[in-house]
Scaffold this active site. Structure first.
Site, PDB file in Angstrom:
ATOM      1  N   TYR A 188       0.950  -1.236  -0.061  1.00 59.26           N
ATOM      2  CA  TYR A 188      -0.146   0.078  -0.052  1.00 59.26           C
ATOM      3  C   TYR A 188       0.977   1.342  -0.052  1.00 59.26           C
ATOM      4  O   TYR A 188       0.362   2.347  -0.084  1.00 59.26           O
ATOM      5  CB  TYR A 188      -0.838   0.001   1.174  1.00 59.26           C
ATOM      6  N   HIS A 238      -4.781   6.164  -1.095  1.00 57.60           N
ATOM      7  CA  HIS A 238      -5.383   6.070   0.114  1.00 57.60           C
ATOM      8  C   HIS A 238      -4.500   6.417   1.203  1.00 57.60           C
ATOM      9  O   HIS A 238      -4.606   6.718   2.552  1.00 57.60           O
ATOM     10  CB  HIS A 238      -5.765   4.652   0.399  1.00 57.60           C
ATOM     11  N   TYR A 289      -5.765  -0.858   9.506  1.00 56.10           N
ATOM     12  CA  TYR A 289      -6.325  -0.858   8.058  1.00 56.10           C
ATOM     13  C   TYR A 289      -7.228   0.504   8.302  1.00 56.10           C
ATOM     14  O   TYR A 289      -7.633   0.583   9.503  1.00 56.10           O
ATOM     15  CB  TYR A 289      -6.817  -2.018   7.657  1.00 56.10           C
ATOM     16  N   ASN A 349     -10.341   0.885   7.740  1.00 58.59           N
ATOM     17  CA  ASN A 349     -11.937   0.691   8.131  1.00 58.59           C
ATOM     18  C   ASN A 349     -11.943   0.814   9.814  1.00 58.59           C
ATOM     19  O   ASN A 349     -12.780   0.999  10.456  1.00 58.59           O
ATOM     20  CB  ASN A 349     -12.461  -0.395   7.579  1.00 58.59           C
TER      21      ASN A 349
END
Length: 191
Positions: free
Chosen positions: A14, A19, A64, A66
């Site tokens: 990532y 993001h 993460y 969420n």
């Protein structure tokens, strides 16, 4: 103490994705302020230091996106911080690449990390610095693929400038105040 949380997803796959704009800002601040962000506590990588006499903590939740609220709420409870002591740096689809925007409070706008923080803190009354990542340029591009994708070579210089401006905006928030930072950095595109 002032807590600056950059949102993103952990792991090398990532790194550098849209993001992870919040992680990029925290990483830049860590370098500039010589605050290593490597201590793993409260579901986050953290580092503490000083900024013009004010104690500051930088954090990158490792939960993460969420579940970011779980990490932020844990840090805040342990250090007895209030929402006024918090600045969250996140990506934003509704701002073009290269733009940043500071807000005193507000909704989550569909951002799962902000949604989680609001849920865990029980308030949306905390400052946030939003980094523009733009919307997908091609019709039919999935938003999840977009936010987990990397910036294009053409966007590279814009995101570099935005990360630098965002790091400077954080410094102003911590040392002078949110109002002054909003006046300075919400005026228009990053120069």
């Amino acid at each position: 103490m002032f807590l600056v949380v950059g949102l993103g997803n952990p792991g090398p796959e990532y790194a550098g994705t849209r993001h992870n704009a919040g992680f990029m800002v925290v990483d830049r601040l860590a370098r500039e302020l010589n605050i290593p962000v490597g201590r793993q506590v409260f579901f986050s990588l953290t580092g503490r230091g000083q900024l013009e006499g004010r104690q500051i903590m930088l954090a990158k939740p490792m939960t993460y996106m969420n579940e970011s609220g779980r990490a932020v709420a844990s840090i805040m409870r342990w250090h007895r911080l209030t929402p006024a002591d918090l600045l969250v740096v996140s990506d934003d689809l509704d701002l073009p690449v290269g733009r940043i925007r500071l807000r005193r409070a507000g909704g989550h706008g569909g951002h799962r990390g902000l949604q989680s923080i609001i849920q865990h803190l029980g308030t949306n009354g905390f400052a946030r610095l939003r980094m523009g990542i733009g919307r997908p340029v091609h019709e039919g591009t999935d938003v999840v693929d977009w936010v987990l994708g990397r910036f294009t070579p053409e966007e590279g210089p814009l995101i570099e400038q935005a990360v630098a401006a965002a790091a400077e905006a954080v410094r102003v928030v911590v040392t002078v105040g949110l109002e002054e930072a909003m006046n300075r950095f919400n005026a228009g595109p990053v120069r």
